[in-house]
Design a protein around this motif. Structure first.
Motif, PDB file in Angstrom:
ATOM      1  N   THR A 116       0.847  -1.208   0.000  1.00 20.35           N
ATOM      2  CA  THR A 116       0.000   0.000   0.000  1.00 20.35           C
ATOM      3  C   THR A 116       0.874   1.247   0.000  1.00 20.35           C
ATOM      4  O   THR A 116       0.637   2.191  -0.750  1.00 20.35           O
ATOM      5  N   ILE A 190      -4.246   1.775  -5.340  1.00 21.16           N
ATOM      6  CA  ILE A 190      -5.021   1.190  -4.245  1.00 21.16           C
ATOM      7  C   ILE A 190      -5.872   2.245  -3.523  1.00 21.16           C
ATOM      8  O   ILE A 190      -7.055   2.023  -3.259  1.00 21.16           O
ATOM      9  N   ASP A 298      -9.184  10.627   4.209  1.00 27.28           N
ATOM     10  CA  ASP A 298      -9.547   9.213   4.043  1.00 27.28           C
ATOM     11  C   ASP A 298      -8.333   8.293   4.113  1.00 27.28           C
ATOM     12  O   ASP A 298      -8.471   7.099   4.408  1.00 27.28           O
ATOM     13  N   ASN A 307      -7.989  -3.444  12.226  1.00 25.05           N
ATOM     14  CA  ASN A 307      -6.662  -3.559  11.597  1.00 25.05           C
ATOM     15  C   ASN A 307      -5.646  -2.740  12.389  1.00 25.05           C
ATOM     16  O   ASN A 307      -4.577  -3.233  12.743  1.00 25.05           O
TER      17      ASN A 307
HETATM   18  N1  BYC Z   1      -8.866   4.070   0.164  1.00 27.56           N
HETATM   19  O1  BYC Z   1      -9.453  -0.810   8.938  1.00 27.56           O
HETATM   20  P1  BYC Z   1      -9.286   0.331   8.005  1.00 27.56           P
HETATM   21  C1  BYC Z   1       2.408   8.714   0.750  1.00 27.56           C
HETATM   22  C2  BYC Z   1      -9.578   0.083   3.349  1.00 27.56           C
HETATM   23  S1  BYC Z   1       0.838   8.653   1.433  1.00 27.56           S
HETATM   24  C3  BYC Z   1      -9.218   2.794  -0.111  1.00 27.56           C
HETATM   25  O2  BYC Z   1      -9.423   1.667   8.592  1.00 27.56           O
HETATM   26  P2  BYC Z   1      -6.464   0.320   7.937  1.00 27.56           P
HETATM   27  C4  BYC Z   1       2.612   9.609  -0.397  1.00 27.56           C
HETATM   28  C5  BYC Z   1      -8.585  -0.710   4.152  1.00 27.56           C
HETATM   29  O3  BYC Z   1      -7.521  -1.173   3.332  1.00 27.56           O
HETATM   30  C6  BYC Z   1       0.936   7.385   2.684  1.00 27.56           C
HETATM   31  N2  BYC Z   1      -9.355   1.828   0.829  1.00 27.56           N
HETATM   32  O4  BYC Z   1      -7.875   0.200   7.292  1.00 27.56           O
HETATM   33  C7  BYC Z   1       1.991  10.820  -0.477  1.00 27.56           C
HETATM   34  C8  BYC Z   1      -9.431  -1.810   4.722  1.00 27.56           C
HETATM   35  O5  BYC Z   1      -9.577  -2.839   3.763  1.00 27.56           O
HETATM   36  P3  BYC Z   1      -9.876  -4.365   4.244  1.00 27.56           P
HETATM   37  C9  BYC Z   1       0.688   5.991   2.160  1.00 27.56           C
HETATM   38  C10 BYC Z   1      -9.118   2.164   2.106  1.00 27.56           C
HETATM   39  O6  BYC Z   1      -5.707  -0.839   7.436  1.00 27.56           O
HETATM   40  C11 BYC Z   1       2.176  11.621  -1.592  1.00 27.56           C
HETATM   41  C12 BYC Z   1     -10.787  -1.167   4.904  1.00 27.56           C
HETATM   42  O7  BYC Z   1     -10.798  -0.018   4.073  1.00 27.56           O
HETATM   43  N3  BYC Z   1       1.006   5.020   3.162  1.00 27.56           N
HETATM   44  O8  BYC Z   1       3.284   8.054   1.199  1.00 27.56           O
HETATM   45  O9  BYC Z   1      -6.519   0.549   9.407  1.00 27.56           O
HETATM   46  C13 BYC Z   1       2.997  11.203  -2.625  1.00 27.56           C
HETATM   47  C14 BYC Z   1     -11.057  -0.819   6.359  1.00 27.56           C
HETATM   48  O10 BYC Z   1     -10.233   0.274   6.755  1.00 27.56           O
HETATM   49  C15 BYC Z   1      -8.748   3.466   2.477  1.00 27.56           C
HETATM   50  C16 BYC Z   1       0.094   4.237   3.779  1.00 27.56           C
HETATM   51  O11 BYC Z   1      -1.076   4.285   3.507  1.00 27.56           O
HETATM   52  C17 BYC Z   1      -8.629   4.433   1.441  1.00 27.56           C
HETATM   53  N4  BYC Z   1      -8.284   5.721   1.705  1.00 27.56           N
HETATM   54  O12 BYC Z   1      -5.914   1.713   7.360  1.00 27.56           O
HETATM   55  C18 BYC Z   1       3.612   9.966  -2.558  1.00 27.56           C
HETATM   56  C19 BYC Z   1       0.626   3.304   4.840  1.00 27.56           C
HETATM   57  N5  BYC Z   1      -8.614   3.503   3.809  1.00 27.56           N
HETATM   58  O13 BYC Z   1      -8.804  -4.719   5.229  1.00 27.56           O
HETATM   59  C20 BYC Z   1       3.428   9.166  -1.441  1.00 27.56           C
HETATM   60  C21 BYC Z   1       0.211   1.896   4.647  1.00 27.56           C
HETATM   61  C22 BYC Z   1      -8.889   2.283   4.265  1.00 27.56           C
HETATM   62  O14 BYC Z   1     -11.230  -4.326   4.867  1.00 27.56           O
HETATM   63  N6  BYC Z   1      -1.233   1.718   4.736  1.00 27.56           N
HETATM   64  N7  BYC Z   1      -9.182   1.469   3.249  1.00 27.56           N
HETATM   65  O15 BYC Z   1      -9.809  -5.128   2.940  1.00 27.56           O
HETATM   66  C23 BYC Z   1      -1.906   1.636   5.908  1.00 27.56           C
HETATM   67  O16 BYC Z   1      -1.354   1.785   6.965  1.00 27.56           O
HETATM   68  C24 BYC Z   1      -3.359   1.301   5.865  1.00 27.56           C
HETATM   69  O17 BYC Z   1      -3.572   0.496   4.749  1.00 27.56           O
HETATM   70  C25 BYC Z   1      -4.321   2.526   5.802  1.00 27.56           C
HETATM   71  C26 BYC Z   1      -5.747   2.006   6.044  1.00 27.56           C
HETATM   72  C27 BYC Z   1      -3.914   3.547   6.850  1.00 27.56           C
HETATM   73  C28 BYC Z   1      -4.304   3.180   4.429  1.00 27.56           C
END
Ligand code: BYC
Length: 474
Positions: A116, A190, A298, A307
């Protein structure tokens, strides 16, 4: 910890000693370069750009500056210095040694988070690929390309982790990172924000201010991870990230400064008159701000998330600045008050703190964003104007979490859907706003000269003057 530039893939992870990994990454490298040529900045590949390139991961003097053609930029793998005897800083395993390998039971969760994170990096380059044609100055053009090459490097950072620690699955995911594309109907990126087009520079500045700032908070959360290679990777990425937010912060400030000049010259607040003079009226800036801020909210996920609770409990992903900001690193008993919609009303509910971590990090992000608005508002106040930027409520225009699809006004008060839809044009950029902003987007290429809608920066890059030829166009 200096970086070996003698290698095909510059790195500070002694890649040469792991031939299998080196070969796998060398196979991915041409695919990355193809992607850069096809979906990176259009044209400009033969332009010489005054770029910084990492030469060390030490906090001081880590980068070298010089004119480089973008395809010759040395994308590589740089991890921050290891911390000796680093211990898990939060959650159920507080105080145990950190992991140098991926624990089997957390493998798919960690992979998903890394994917992600990795997915956003090339997405942003794709979103911004046309902007070079309408850069308001060579200074800005250089900053755009600096941001783009570093987002490319951040993709390398995640691909390194996938290849080094996740075997065949990791290699497949690395390929998929180049197969999904921003806005693609069949294979989109994603996270939603990374499928929004960024076709004008006002959006670019909003994106680098608001969306890159989500990057800062997410990277800080991952920098706390017990999976030490992920932590070290993110720590170094944060060094580069600061510049991206600077581009957004100062970009918006320069737009505001130019608008204030025009307002003073004309002695009016009338948006039509300001637009006719070629500057961007402040209410339009506010609508763009509302759009990108609400979209970026979001990216923190749902307010209440099992999660997030599991990431914290297991030590996979923590809170930004865990040691400095919090006293209780276990947070097993604590609760947090969440405001959730209840018909046309709002209800407060106590949630286990671990489940509310996305909301807690989002609240810290909102605080950080507000500092930028305070700076821009001070410029407006000093110019004797009454307008003030405001951040909309975190309930406004959400598509993830408790407030998803709940119609509210920007103050966060629930309202009827018809009223919401009828008033969206007051709150978000309209087709007319977008057409106006697009009409301003004309490339300016004379060193030191700026487009009429933006003030010059206070200073140039790395002690160079503002009229330095930051990009030598071929
Ligand atoms: N869009 O339990 P939840 C950067 C999904 S930016 C679509 O709250 P979680 C950059 C979620 O996957 C930083 N789907 O989710 C900036 C879950 O799906 P499942 C990027 C979404 O895991 C500019 C369900 O909804 N880094 O670096 O607690 C230029 C339930 O949600 C969204 C990261 O994101 C969404 N917005 O939190 C270049 C760090 N939000 O499990 C680069 C890695 C939630 O039900 N990612 N969902 O299938 C994470 O830590 C987590 O995946 C999130 C979501 C914080 C994004």
């Amino acid at each position: 910890m200096s970086i070996d530039y003698g290698e095909r893939i510059p790195n500070n992870v002694d890649l040469a000693s792991n031939r299998t990994l080196q070969r796998a990454l060398e196979q991915w490298q041409p695919a990355f370069l193809r992607w850069w040529q096809e979906l990176g900045p259009t044209d400009f590949q033969s332009a010489e750009v005054y770029l910084r390139t990492a030469i060390s991961v030490d906090a001081k003097g880590w980068a070298h500056y010089g004119h480089v053609r973008m395809p010759d930029y040395r994308w590589g793998i740089f991890l921050a210095q290891p911390e000796p005897d680093r211990r898990i800083g939060f959650g159920d395993d507080l105080g145990k040694p950190v992991w140098q390998q991926v624990p089997g039971e957390y493998r798919s969760t960690l992979r998903r988070l890394i994917v992600t994170q990795g997915d956003t990096e090339p997405a942003s380059v794709e979103q911004q690929r046309l902007l070079g044609h309408s850069a308001p100055s060579l200074y800005d053009l250089r900053n755009l390309f600096q941001v783009n090459v570093e987002e490319g490097r951040h993709l390398w950072a995640m691909v390194y982790l996938l290849h080094a620690y996740f075997g065949r699955d990791g290699r497949e995911e690395a390929e998929e990172l180049l197969a999904r594309h921003s806005g693609d109907a069949d294979k989109p990126r994603i996270l939603t924000t990374f499928n929004e087009p960024i076709s004008d520079w006002l959006s670019f500045f909003m994106f680098t201010f608001f969306t890159d700032r989500d990057g800062k908070f997410q990277l800080k959360s991952l920098a706390e991870s017990s999976f030490d290679p992920l932590s070290r990777t993110c720590r170094f990425m944060l060094t580069e990230e600061a510049h991206h937010m600077f581009v957004g912060d100062t970009g918006i400030a320069r737009v505001v400064r130019r608008t204030l000049e025009v307002m003073r010259e004309l002695g009016t607040e009338d948006p039509g008159a300001i637009r006719a003079a070629g500057a961007i009226d402040l209410p339009t800036v506010q609508r763009y701000l509302t759009f990108w801020f609400s979209s970026s909210l979001d990216l923190f996920g749902a307010e209440s998330s099992t999660n997030a609770a599991a990431y914290f409990a297991t030590g996979i992903k923590g809170r930004p600045d865990e040691q400095q900001r919090y006293a209780d690193h276990v947070a097993r008993e604590a609760t947090y008050a969440l405001e959730i919609p209840d018909g046309a009303k709002v209800r407060t509910t106590q949630t286990p703190l671990r489940n509310a971590l996305n909301e807690i990090v989002r609240a810290a992000y909102v605080e950080d964003c507000a500092k930028g608005l305070a700076r821009w508002n001070r410029l407006i106040e000093a110019a004797g104007q009454g307008f003030r930027f405001v951040l909309p409520s975190t309930r406004f225009r959400r598509t993830i979490g408790n407030w998803a699809g709940v119609p509210t006004d920007p103050a966060g008060t629930p309202i009827a859907r018809e009223a919401y839809e009828a008033r969206l044009g007051e709150w978000l950029p309209t087709a007319d706003d977008r057409a106006f902003i697009t009409s301003l987007m004309r490339r300016v290429v004379e060193p030191g000269k700026m487009a009429a809608w933006i003030a010059p920066p206070d200073k140039g890059i790395k002690e160079r003057p503002v009229d330095y030829p930051y990009v030598r166009l071929a």
